[in-house]
Design a protein around this motif. Structure first.
Motif, PDB file in Angstrom:
ATOM      1  N   LEU A  19      -3.551  33.363  47.224  1.00  0.00           N
ATOM      2  CA  LEU A  19      -5.001  33.261  47.071  1.00  0.00           C
ATOM      3  C   LEU A  19      -5.605  34.452  46.332  1.00  0.00           C
ATOM      4  CD1 LEU A  19      -6.100  31.690  50.477  1.00  0.00           C
ATOM      5  CD2 LEU A  19      -5.532  30.577  48.320  1.00  0.00           C
ATOM      6  N   ASN A  20      -4.813  35.510  46.153  1.00  0.00           N
ATOM      7  CA  ASN A  20      -5.290  36.647  45.376  1.00  0.00           C
ATOM      8  C   ASN A  20      -4.756  36.625  43.947  1.00  0.00           C
ATOM      9  OD1 ASN A  20      -7.052  38.086  47.108  1.00  0.00           O
ATOM     10  ND2 ASN A  20      -5.290  38.756  48.325  1.00  0.00           N
ATOM     11  N   GLY A  21      -4.227  35.458  43.536  1.00  0.00           N
ATOM     12  CA  GLY A  21      -3.853  35.295  42.137  1.00  0.00           C
ATOM     13  C   GLY A  21      -2.481  35.798  41.771  1.00  0.00           C
ATOM     14  N   ARG A  22      -1.626  36.056  42.759  1.00  0.00           N
ATOM     15  CA  ARG A  22      -0.277  36.527  42.457  1.00  0.00           C
ATOM     16  C   ARG A  22       0.760  35.532  42.967  1.00  0.00           C
ATOM     17  NH1 ARG A  22      -2.519  41.110  44.769  1.00  0.00           N
ATOM     18  NH2 ARG A  22      -1.112  40.957  46.541  1.00  0.00           N
ATOM     19  N   GLY A  23       0.459  34.252  42.734  1.00  0.00           N
ATOM     20  CA  GLY A  23       1.317  33.207  43.291  1.00  0.00           C
ATOM     21  C   GLY A  23       2.384  32.682  42.364  1.00  0.00           C
ATOM     22  N   ALA A  24       2.528  33.262  41.172  1.00  0.00           N
ATOM     23  CA  ALA A  24       3.481  32.724  40.203  1.00  0.00           C
ATOM     24  C   ALA A  24       4.920  32.749  40.713  1.00  0.00           C
ATOM     25  CB  ALA A  24       3.378  33.507  38.893  1.00  0.00           C
ATOM     26  N   LYS A  25       5.235  33.694  41.612  1.00  0.00           N
ATOM     27  CA  LYS A  25       6.622  33.812  42.080  1.00  0.00           C
ATOM     28  C   LYS A  25       6.975  32.778  43.144  1.00  0.00           C
ATOM     29  CE  LYS A  25       5.327  37.448  45.386  1.00  0.00           C
ATOM     30  NZ  LYS A  25       5.490  38.872  45.723  1.00  0.00           N
ATOM     31  N   PHE A  26       5.965  32.060  43.670  1.00  0.00           N
ATOM     32  CA  PHE A  26       6.209  31.053  44.696  1.00  0.00           C
ATOM     33  C   PHE A  26       6.381  29.668  44.073  1.00  0.00           C
ATOM     34  CE2 PHE A  26       3.766  34.392  46.826  1.00  0.00           C
ATOM     35  CZ  PHE A  26       4.581  34.652  47.927  1.00  0.00           C
ATOM     36  N   ALA A  27       7.084  28.798  44.775  1.00  0.00           N
ATOM     37  CA  ALA A  27       7.275  27.433  44.301  1.00  0.00           C
ATOM     38  C   ALA A  27       5.927  26.730  44.211  1.00  0.00           C
ATOM     39  CB  ALA A  27       8.206  26.672  45.243  1.00  0.00           C
ATOM     40  N   ALA A  28       5.825  25.792  43.289  1.00  0.00           N
ATOM     41  CA  ALA A  28       4.565  25.060  43.103  1.00  0.00           C
ATOM     42  C   ALA A  28       4.152  24.349  44.389  1.00  0.00           C
ATOM     43  CB  ALA A  28       4.719  24.060  41.960  1.00  0.00           C
ATOM     44  N   ALA A  29       5.133  23.830  45.126  1.00  0.00           N
ATOM     45  CA  ALA A  29       4.817  23.123  46.376  1.00  0.00           C
ATOM     46  C   ALA A  29       4.208  24.069  47.408  1.00  0.00           C
ATOM     47  CB  ALA A  29       6.091  22.481  46.939  1.00  0.00           C
ATOM     48  N   THR A  30       4.703  25.311  47.452  1.00  0.00           N
ATOM     49  CA  THR A  30       4.156  26.297  48.397  1.00  0.00           C
ATOM     50  C   THR A  30       2.728  26.670  48.014  1.00  0.00           C
ATOM     51  OG1 THR A  30       6.363  27.201  48.791  1.00  0.00           O
ATOM     52  CG2 THR A  30       4.485  28.589  49.400  1.00  0.00           C
ATOM     53  N   ARG A  31       2.511  26.887  46.736  1.00  0.00           N
ATOM     54  CA  ARG A  31       1.154  27.222  46.283  1.00  0.00           C
ATOM     55  C   ARG A  31       0.176  26.098  46.602  1.00  0.00           C
ATOM     56  NH1 ARG A  31       3.965  28.738  41.567  1.00  0.00           N
ATOM     57  NH2 ARG A  31       3.004  27.015  40.394  1.00  0.00           N
ATOM     58  N   GLU A  32       0.601  24.870  46.348  1.00  0.00           N
ATOM     59  CA  GLU A  32      -0.276  23.732  46.607  1.00  0.00           C
ATOM     60  C   GLU A  32      -0.575  23.598  48.095  1.00  0.00           C
ATOM     61  OE1 GLU A  32      -2.685  20.575  46.507  1.00  0.00           O
ATOM     62  OE2 GLU A  32      -2.069  21.823  44.825  1.00  0.00           O
ATOM     63  N   GLY A  37      -7.200  28.748  29.363  1.00  0.00           N
ATOM     64  CA  GLY A  37      -6.415  29.805  28.735  1.00  0.00           C
ATOM     65  C   GLY A  37      -6.547  31.125  29.469  1.00  0.00           C
ATOM     66  N   PHE A  38      -7.773  31.417  29.920  1.00  0.00           N
ATOM     67  CA  PHE A  38      -8.009  32.662  30.648  1.00  0.00           C
ATOM     68  C   PHE A  38      -7.269  32.677  31.982  1.00  0.00           C
ATOM     69  CE2 PHE A  38     -10.498  34.902  33.902  1.00  0.00           C
ATOM     70  CZ  PHE A  38     -10.424  36.189  33.399  1.00  0.00           C
ATOM     71  N   LEU A  39      -7.338  31.570  32.741  1.00  0.00           N
ATOM     72  CA  LEU A  39      -6.655  31.509  34.030  1.00  0.00           C
ATOM     73  C   LEU A  39      -5.147  31.631  33.858  1.00  0.00           C
ATOM     74  CD1 LEU A  39      -8.714  28.691  35.788  1.00  0.00           C
ATOM     75  CD2 LEU A  39      -8.756  31.134  36.307  1.00  0.00           C
ATOM     76  N   ALA A  40      -4.633  31.049  32.783  1.00  0.00           N
ATOM     77  CA  ALA A  40      -3.205  31.192  32.513  1.00  0.00           C
ATOM     78  C   ALA A  40      -2.852  32.649  32.247  1.00  0.00           C
ATOM     79  CB  ALA A  40      -2.806  30.319  31.319  1.00  0.00           C
ATOM     80  N   ALA A  41      -3.761  33.359  31.563  1.00  0.00           N
ATOM     81  CA  ALA A  41      -3.507  34.767  31.248  1.00  0.00           C
ATOM     82  C   ALA A  41      -3.472  35.625  32.506  1.00  0.00           C
ATOM     83  CB  ALA A  41      -4.579  35.290  30.285  1.00  0.00           C
ATOM     84  N   ILE A  42      -4.351  35.354  33.477  1.00  0.00           N
ATOM     85  CA  ILE A  42      -4.397  36.219  34.659  1.00  0.00           C
ATOM     86  C   ILE A  42      -3.401  35.808  35.740  1.00  0.00           C
ATOM     87  CG2 ILE A  42      -6.818  36.817  34.261  1.00  0.00           C
ATOM     88  CD1 ILE A  42      -7.589  34.986  36.561  1.00  0.00           C
ATOM     89  N   THR A  43      -2.913  34.553  35.690  1.00  0.00           N
ATOM     90  CA  THR A  43      -1.947  34.122  36.698  1.00  0.00           C
ATOM     91  C   THR A  43      -0.509  34.175  36.192  1.00  0.00           C
ATOM     92  OG1 THR A  43      -2.116  31.785  36.039  1.00  0.00           O
ATOM     93  CG2 THR A  43      -3.630  32.574  37.765  1.00  0.00           C
ATOM     94  N   GLY A  44      -0.344  34.208  34.877  1.00  0.00           N
ATOM     95  CA  GLY A  44       0.998  34.194  34.318  1.00  0.00           C
ATOM     96  C   GLY A  44       1.604  32.810  34.234  1.00  0.00           C
ATOM     97  N   GLU A  45       0.846  31.797  34.648  1.00  0.00           N
ATOM     98  CA  GLU A  45       1.348  30.427  34.592  1.00  0.00           C
ATOM     99  C   GLU A  45       1.052  29.829  33.217  1.00  0.00           C
ATOM    100  OE1 GLU A  45      -0.254  28.169  37.776  1.00  0.00           O
ATOM    101  OE2 GLU A  45       0.472  29.526  39.334  1.00  0.00           O
ATOM    102  N   PRO A  46       1.938  28.976  32.717  1.00  0.00           N
ATOM    103  CA  PRO A  46       1.698  28.376  31.400  1.00  0.00           C
ATOM    104  C   PRO A  46       0.494  27.444  31.428  1.00  0.00           C
ATOM    105  CG  PRO A  46       3.579  27.330  32.476  1.00  0.00           C
ATOM    106  CD  PRO A  46       3.207  28.516  33.322  1.00  0.00           C
ATOM    107  N   VAL A  47      -0.226  27.418  30.346  1.00  0.00           N
ATOM    108  CA  VAL A  47      -1.382  26.530  30.243  1.00  0.00           C
ATOM    109  C   VAL A  47      -0.929  25.221  29.613  1.00  0.00           C
ATOM    110  CG1 VAL A  47      -2.050  27.413  27.971  1.00  0.00           C
ATOM    111  CG2 VAL A  47      -3.751  26.326  29.418  1.00  0.00           C
ATOM    112  N   LYS A  48      -1.489  24.123  30.082  1.00  0.00           N
ATOM    113  CA  LYS A  48      -1.159  22.819  29.505  1.00  0.00           C
ATOM    114  C   LYS A  48      -1.707  22.745  28.084  1.00  0.00           C
ATOM    115  CE  LYS A  48      -1.454  20.412  33.960  1.00  0.00           C
ATOM    116  NZ  LYS A  48      -2.198  19.386  34.731  1.00  0.00           N
TER     117      LYS A  48
END
Length: 319
Positions: free
Chosen positions: A23-36, A292-303
Motif C-alpha cells: 500500500l506504500n507503493g513498493r509492491g513490485a516484488k510481490f506476486a500479482a495475486a498477493t497485491r490484488e 505512465g507516471f504510476l508505472a514509473a513510481i511502482t516499477g511495473e510495466p505500463v500497458k
C-alpha cells in the motif's frame, strides 16, 4: 473505529509488513495475486493509510506535482487535470498544480520543500529539471517522454495536412501563435505539418505567425497570394481569427481559403461556416499520462494500450 493496517493484514491473510509494502507503493516484488488480495481487502474495509506514516517511511509526501505550461488554461487542460486528479486520488495521491518556471533554482526549491512522490508534466522536462529530480530521488514522467520528438502534437500536424490533401488542397500554410506562452506545442505541430507536406510531395508550407486579433489576422491574410490556400492552425482560436479575416477579405471558403483547427472546442461547431477541427480526447490523454507516471513510481510495466489514444477529424464546412 478506524481501520488499521493490522485489520487489512488479517482480512487478506498476510503480514502487516506486506500490507505496508504494497500500500506504500513498493509492491513490485510481490506476486500479482498477493497485491490484488491486499488491495481488495483495503477497499472492502475502506482502509485509508496515514499520509504522515507513508511520508516517514518513504521520505516523500503523497503529493504529485503537475507542471502546467505557461499557457491559456483552456477546456482541454481543465479536463486533463480533473481526470488526472481523480485517477491519482484512487491511488492515494494528491495532485498539486504548479506553473512551470524557467528558473532551475526555483524548481529545485519546489522539489526540496514539497518532497513530492513524483512530478509529471504535459511537456518534456528540461535537462536541468531532470538532473534536479534524479539528484533528489524523485520519480518523474512527461507526456510525451523527454526526448521523444514524435509526440501527439507532431501527429496532430500530420493529420491536419492529411485531411487537407484528401480534400483536394495542395498549397498548405501553418498558422501559429506569436506569443510563445500560448504556442507551447507549436514547434512539434509545425514539424508534423512540414513532414507530411514533404511526404506527399506538396510545396514547403508557409509559416504564419499572428495574435488572435483582427488587425494581425487581416495583416496575415493580406500577406498571402490570391491563389487558393489551405491553412492548418495551431488551435481553434487561431483558426477562428484566420477564417474571419479571410471572410472579411472576400475569400470563398473552402474553395479559396480552407481552414482546419485543433481542439474541437464548443465554439468551433457554431462558427458560420462550421469549422473543421481535430478532436483531442483530453480524458484519454490524462489517463495515458497517469498510467505512465504510476508505472514509473511502482516499477511495473505500463500497458501499451494505456499510452495511446485516437485523434480524429471533425469535418465541418471549412475544408
Amino acid at each position: 473505529m478506524a481501520t488499521t493496517s493490522r485489520d487489512v493484514a488479517l482480512h487478506a491473510g498476510v503480514s502487516r509488513s506486506t500490507v505496508s509494502e504494497i500500500l506504500n507503493g513498493r509492491g513490485a516484488k510481490f506476486a500479482a495475486a498477493t497485491r490484488e488480495k491486499v488491495e481488495q481487502a483495503a477497499r472492502e474495509l475502506a482502509y485509508q493509510p496515514s499520509a504522515a506514516a507513508r511520508s516517514l517511511v518513504r521520505g516523500t509526501s503523497d503529493l504529485v506535482i503537475a507542471l502546467i505550461p505557461d499557457t491559456t488554461f483552456g477546456v482541454n487542460l481543465q479536463v486533463i487535470f480533473e481526470k488526472a486528479t481523480e485517477e491519482l486520488a484512487e491511488h492515494g495521491l494528491t495532485l498539486l498544480l504548479r506553473l512551470s518556471t524557467p528558473s532551475a533554482q526555483m524548481f529545485d526549491r519546489l522539489i526540496s520543500t514539497a518532497s513530492p512522490r513524483g512530478v509529471l508534466s504535459f511537456i518534456p522536462f528540461l535537462e536541468r529539471e531532470q538532473e534536479i529530480m534524479r539528484s533528489r530521488g524523485v520519480q518523474f514522467f512527461s507526456s510525451p517522454p523527454s526526448g521523444d520528438r514524435r509526440d501527439v502534437n507532431y501527429d496532430i500536424g500530420r493529420l491536419q495536412v492529411c485531411h487537407l490533401a484528401e480534400q483536394g488542397h495542395h498549397r498548405v500554410a501553418y498558422a501559429r501563435l506569436r506569443d510563445t506562452r500560448q504556442d507551447v506545442f507549436g514547434d512539434e505541430r509545425e514539424a508534423g505539418v512540414r513532414d507530411e507536406c514533404q511526404h506527399r510531395g506538396l510545396p514547403e508550407p508557409r509559416i504564419l505567425e499572428l495574435g488572435v486579433s483582427r488587425a494581425e489576422s487581416l495583416a496575415v491574410m493580406d500577406s498571402l497570394e490570391d491563389t487558393p490556400v489551405a491553412i492548418a492552425c495551431y488551435n481553434d482560436d487561431t483558426a477562428a481569427a484566420v477564417l474571419t479575416a479571410g471572410i472579411l477579405r472576400g475569400r470563398r471558403v473552402p474553395h479559396e481559403l480552407a481552414v482546419i483547427g485543433m481542439d474541437n472546442t464548443p465554439l468551433s461547431q457554431i462558427f458560420v461556416p462550421r469549422l473543421t477541427t481535430i478532436d483531442y480526447p483530453a480524458g484519454d490523454a490524462a489517463h495515458a499520462t497517469v498510467a505512465g507516471f504510476l508505472a514509473a513510481i511502482t516499477g511495473e510495466p505500463v500497458k501499451e494500450s494505456d499510452l495511446h489514444f485516437p485523434l480524429r477529424v471533425i469535418k465541418g464546412e471549412t475544408t
